[in-house]
Write an enzyme that holds these catalytic residues in place. Structure first.
Site, PDB file in Angstrom:
ATOM      1  N   ASP A 161     -27.938  -8.522  26.313  1.00 45.74           N
ATOM      2  CA  ASP A 161     -27.720  -7.524  25.891  1.00 45.74           C
ATOM      3  C   ASP A 161     -28.312  -7.428  24.383  1.00 45.74           C
ATOM      4  O   ASP A 161     -28.998  -8.416  23.998  1.00 45.74           O
ATOM      5  CB  ASP A 161     -26.059  -7.277  25.300  1.00 45.74           C
ATOM      6  CG  ASP A 161     -25.678  -6.389  24.050  1.00 45.74           C
ATOM      7  OD1 ASP A 161     -26.129  -5.121  24.477  1.00 45.74           O
ATOM      8  OD2 ASP A 161     -25.236  -6.637  23.185  1.00 45.74           O
ATOM      9  N   ASP A 196     -27.761  -5.078  20.984  1.00 44.07           N
ATOM     10  CA  ASP A 196     -27.234  -4.800  19.826  1.00 44.07           C
ATOM     11  C   ASP A 196     -26.066  -5.802  19.652  1.00 44.07           C
ATOM     12  O   ASP A 196     -25.228  -5.678  20.701  1.00 44.07           O
ATOM     13  CB  ASP A 196     -26.681  -3.360  19.818  1.00 44.07           C
ATOM     14  CG  ASP A 196     -27.765  -2.169  19.361  1.00 44.07           C
ATOM     15  OD1 ASP A 196     -28.606  -2.679  18.729  1.00 44.07           O
ATOM     16  OD2 ASP A 196     -27.817  -1.478  20.301  1.00 44.07           O
ATOM     17  N   ASP A 233     -22.160  -9.374  23.398  1.00 39.58           N
ATOM     18  CA  ASP A 233     -21.124  -9.614  22.321  1.00 39.58           C
ATOM     19  C   ASP A 233     -19.777  -8.734  22.251  1.00 39.58           C
ATOM     20  O   ASP A 233     -18.883  -8.748  21.432  1.00 39.58           O
ATOM     21  CB  ASP A 233     -21.757  -9.252  20.772  1.00 39.58           C
ATOM     22  CG  ASP A 233     -22.256  -7.927  20.920  1.00 39.58           C
ATOM     23  OD1 ASP A 233     -22.888  -7.331  21.759  1.00 39.58           O
ATOM     24  OD2 ASP A 233     -21.848  -7.117  19.921  1.00 39.58           O
TER      25      ASP A 233
END
Length: 230
Positions: A14, A16, A173
């Site tokens: 990922d 961001d 995250d």
């Protein structure tokens, strides 16, 4: 001896909250978009929950009472806020240790790819960072098809990189990243420094949530060792 391509593990990252610290800019864009529509400022805890989803879906979750035209304007105002930031020279910082870890994985024979809720323009902006284009085999975003937690992006990454679910791990995250990994049959790894808490990621099914990049590298080494021994 170099491992054959079919035996090399694939790490799909990922962006961001995992590689790039975009917490402040995403909250700012959501706040400016809300003000443009006369809505109350959204607090950070509400905003962080939607990160990782495709933008229209994310903003519909953030403000579920909007009509379709209002949601369209909300989305346009959010993008306009980011446009103003970038026009002013803003660039989200990388988390400390990001490039060192990516370079080590690349050097050690890992295949690397990106799967993000950003649009294609955002992906291109990140791939223009120094060294990134040489590290990642492929990149996949919400504009390519269904967004997280649908497994479509992860399936596309595996196809592009010639990998299968057994040799693929998804690093993110948020619970959306973990859900996508599980839906694709890949190994779900979380990181503790982004938008969702470790508890939220474990509740979604993360096998491990790394506390820092050395911890993440150790978890990836265990994954690779287990897969090669299987």
């Amino acid at each position: 001896m170099t491992r054959p391509s079919s035996a090399r593990p694939l790490a799909v990252f990922d962006i961001d909250g995992t590689l790039v610290d975009s917490r402040a800019s995403i909250h700012q864009a959501a706040t400016e978009a809300a003000r443009a529509l006369g809505l109350p400022d959204p607090d950070y805890d509400r905003v962080r929950q939607i990160v990782g989803l495709s933008l229209p879906h994310a903003l519909a979750v953030l403000e579920p009472g909007l009509t379709p035209p209002e949601l369209e304007r909300f989305t346009a105002e959010f993008r306009a806020s980011f446009g103003r930031m970038y026009d002013a020279g803003h660039e989200e910082p990388l988390y400390p240790g990001t490039m060192e870890t990516l370079r080590r994985l690349h050097r050690d024979g890992w295949r690397l790819a990106l799967a993000t809720g950003q649009n294609r323009r955002g992906v291109a902006r990140n791939l223009a960072r120094e060294g990134w284009a040489d590290l990642f085999i492929s990149s996949h975003c919400a504009e390519d098809g269904p967004g997280k937690p649908d497994p479509a992006m992860l399936h596309a990454a595996m196809t592009a990189c010639g990998a299968d679910a057994a040799t693929t791990t998804m690093i993110g995250d948020t619970a959306h990243d973990i859900g996508m990994a599980l839906a694709a049959g890949a190994h779900p790894l979380g990181v503790a420094w982004g938008f969702h808490t470790p508890e939220e990621q474990f509740a979604a099914g993360a096998h491990h949530v790394a506390t820092d990049f050395p911890d993440l590298e150790a978890a990836l080494a265990r994954f690779a060792s287990d897969r090669l021994a299987a």
